[in-house]
Scaffold this motif. Structure first.
Motif, mmCIF file in Angstrom:
data_model
loop_
_atom_site.group_PDB
_atom_site.id
_atom_site.type_symbol
_atom_site.label_atom_id
_atom_site.label_comp_id
_atom_site.label_asym_id
_atom_site.label_seq_id
_atom_site.Cartn_x
_atom_site.Cartn_y
_atom_site.Cartn_z
ATOM 1 N N ALA A 75 -58.357 -49.147 43.983
ATOM 2 C CA ALA A 75 -57.058 -48.689 45.030
ATOM 3 C C ALA A 75 -56.475 -49.666 45.257
ATOM 4 O O ALA A 75 -57.022 -50.644 45.536
ATOM 5 N N VAL A 76 -55.069 -49.689 45.531
ATOM 6 C CA VAL A 76 -53.981 -50.810 45.657
ATOM 7 C C VAL A 76 -53.360 -50.158 46.818
ATOM 8 O O VAL A 76 -52.697 -48.852 46.528
ATOM 9 N N ASP A 77 -53.050 -50.571 47.881
ATOM 10 C CA ASP A 77 -52.133 -50.366 48.942
ATOM 11 C C ASP A 77 -50.647 -50.904 48.458
ATOM 12 O O ASP A 77 -50.701 -51.954 48.257
ATOM 13 N N VAL A 78 -49.771 -49.991 48.600
ATOM 14 C CA VAL A 78 -48.387 -50.373 48.556
ATOM 15 C C VAL A 78 -47.622 -49.765 49.710
ATOM 16 O O VAL A 78 -47.417 -49.155 50.037
ATOM 17 N N ASP A 79 -47.112 -51.282 50.705
ATOM 18 C CA ASP A 79 -46.707 -50.863 51.908
ATOM 19 C C ASP A 79 -45.349 -51.400 52.003
ATOM 20 O O ASP A 79 -44.847 -51.032 52.966
ATOM 21 N N ASP A 80 -45.161 -52.776 51.410
ATOM 22 C CA ASP A 80 -44.025 -53.405 51.559
ATOM 23 C C ASP A 80 -43.007 -53.573 50.626
ATOM 24 O O ASP A 80 -42.601 -54.729 50.270
ATOM 25 N N ILE A 81 -42.726 -52.676 49.829
ATOM 26 C CA ILE A 81 -41.767 -52.669 48.914
ATOM 27 C C ILE A 81 -40.764 -51.727 48.649
ATOM 28 O O ILE A 81 -40.739 -50.585 49.096
ATOM 29 N N GLU A 82 -39.482 -52.062 48.612
ATOM 30 C CA GLU A 82 -38.335 -51.324 48.350
ATOM 31 C C GLU A 82 -38.312 -50.545 46.981
ATOM 32 O O GLU A 82 -38.183 -51.193 45.848
ATOM 33 N N ILE A 83 -38.208 -49.247 47.027
ATOM 34 C CA ILE A 83 -38.115 -48.535 45.821
ATOM 35 C C ILE A 83 -36.674 -47.963 45.718
ATOM 36 O O ILE A 83 -36.165 -47.258 46.474
ATOM 37 N N LYS A 84 -36.212 -48.379 44.411
ATOM 38 C CA LYS A 84 -34.838 -47.665 44.275
ATOM 39 C C LYS A 84 -35.059 -46.562 43.275
ATOM 40 O O LYS A 84 -35.841 -46.747 42.398
ATOM 41 N N GLY A 85 -34.682 -45.519 43.247
ATOM 42 C CA GLY A 85 -34.845 -44.287 42.641
ATOM 43 C C GLY A 85 -35.831 -43.566 42.891
ATOM 44 O O GLY A 85 -36.400 -43.681 44.019
ATOM 45 N N GLU A 86 -36.389 -42.735 42.069
ATOM 46 C CA GLU A 86 -37.664 -42.001 42.138
ATOM 47 C C GLU A 86 -38.941 -42.661 42.214
ATOM 48 O O GLU A 86 -39.213 -43.432 41.440
ATOM 49 N N THR A 109 -42.864 -43.014 55.047
ATOM 50 C CA THR A 109 -41.577 -42.303 55.578
ATOM 51 C C THR A 109 -40.707 -42.202 54.262
ATOM 52 O O THR A 109 -40.785 -42.667 53.278
ATOM 53 N N ILE A 110 -39.818 -41.206 54.561
ATOM 54 C CA ILE A 110 -38.707 -41.084 53.259
ATOM 55 C C ILE A 110 -38.174 -42.349 53.013
ATOM 56 O O ILE A 110 -37.984 -42.757 51.709
ATOM 57 N N ASP A 111 -37.683 -43.127 53.843
ATOM 58 C CA ASP A 111 -37.013 -44.279 53.712
ATOM 59 C C ASP A 111 -37.886 -45.315 53.101
ATOM 60 O O ASP A 111 -37.298 -46.338 52.392
ATOM 61 N N ARG A 112 -39.128 -45.232 53.643
ATOM 62 C CA ARG A 112 -40.152 -46.528 53.067
ATOM 63 C C ARG A 112 -41.484 -45.779 52.850
ATOM 64 O O ARG A 112 -41.941 -45.693 53.546
ATOM 65 N N PRO A 113 -41.399 -45.232 51.500
ATOM 66 C CA PRO A 113 -42.738 -44.565 51.274
ATOM 67 C C PRO A 113 -43.741 -45.742 50.989
ATOM 68 O O PRO A 113 -43.577 -46.923 50.586
ATOM 69 N N LYS A 114 -44.720 -45.552 51.765
ATOM 70 C CA LYS A 114 -46.167 -46.062 51.746
ATOM 71 C C LYS A 114 -47.213 -45.295 51.100
ATOM 72 O O LYS A 114 -47.292 -44.058 51.203
ATOM 73 N N PHE A 115 -48.073 -46.104 49.963
ATOM 74 C CA PHE A 115 -48.764 -45.177 49.243
ATOM 75 C C PHE A 115 -50.124 -46.021 48.810
ATOM 76 O O PHE A 115 -49.840 -47.284 48.768
ATOM 77 N N ARG A 116 -50.922 -45.109 48.314
ATOM 78 C CA ARG A 116 -52.070 -45.742 47.532
ATOM 79 C C ARG A 116 -52.243 -45.526 46.209
ATOM 80 O O ARG A 116 -51.961 -44.229 45.790
ATOM 81 N N LEU A 117 -52.513 -46.134 45.464
ATOM 82 C CA LEU A 117 -52.588 -46.036 43.817
ATOM 83 C C LEU A 117 -54.173 -46.023 43.621
ATOM 84 O O LEU A 117 -54.644 -47.206 43.774
ATOM 85 N N GLY A 145 -48.792 -54.576 45.171
ATOM 86 C CA GLY A 145 -49.747 -54.279 45.953
ATOM 87 C C GLY A 145 -50.183 -55.399 47.271
ATOM 88 O O GLY A 145 -49.618 -56.559 47.027
ATOM 89 N N ASP A 146 -50.791 -54.722 48.352
ATOM 90 C CA ASP A 146 -51.071 -55.569 49.487
ATOM 91 C C ASP A 146 -52.139 -56.615 48.927
ATOM 92 O O ASP A 146 -53.169 -56.043 48.757
#
Length: 180
Positions: A75-86, A109-117, A145-146
């Protein structure tokens, strides 16, 4: 190809007992498990269990030195990346060939999605190879990834419908990640 997927479960961040192991006959069953967890309504991450791909020496506690292997997933945490688009397009472009589940974390959040792959691995990784694998995976993902999430016995909060979070879960088809 790895057919058996396992995880170790923890009741809280302070739980270090490694006796709560779940085994799945394959990725499809593990994926269904994650989706079932994602339907639970929880107030915050402190209300959720944690899971780890680490398998431990019997009768020990959660430590890097007692980790024997990762059992068919990473698993990879993705917390601090700006995503443009879908978001789903971003993830599928990032790892287009691998089979995965992507789920939101409690601070998403909608403005800053944080997720786990959560990525299916082709085989279990023995403890002595985990650090090399992790470095290679993080290098491939570049700054996505974090990089702080690198200990062998890393735990991850489970998916859920967290209050006040932007909640989502989706999967990607592909092949398991070749770890050799």
């Amino acid at each position: 190809m790895s057919s058996k997927i396992s995880l170790t479960s923890f009741y809280s961040i302070k739980d270090n007992k490694t006796d709560k192991r779940l085994d799945f006959s394959g990725w499809e069953h593990f994926e269904k498990f994650l989706y079932a967890l994602s339907e639970r309504k929880l107030p915050n991450k402190k209300s959720a269990e944690l899971i780890s791909p680490a398998i431990y020496e019997p009768g020990t506690t959660r430590l890097n030195k007692t980790t024997t292997e990762w059992a068919g997933w990473a698993a990879v945490d993705v917390d601090d990346i700006e995503i443009k688009g879908e978001l789903s397009d971003f993830v599928r472009k990032l790892i287009p060939k691998w089979r995965f589940v992507c789920y939101s974390t409690a601070s998403s959040t909608i403005d800053r999605p944080k997720f786990r792959l959560v990525i299916e691995l082709e085989e279990h990784i023995p403890a002595e190879r985990i650090r090399h694998f992790w470095f290679a995976l993080q290098s491939y993902l570049d700054s996505t990834g974090d990089k702080q999430c690198k200990d062998l016995s890393r735990m991850y909060y489970t998916p859920a419908k967290y209050d006040s979070a932007y909640n989502f879960i989706f999967s990607g088809d592909g092949t398991p990640l070749n770890v050799t």
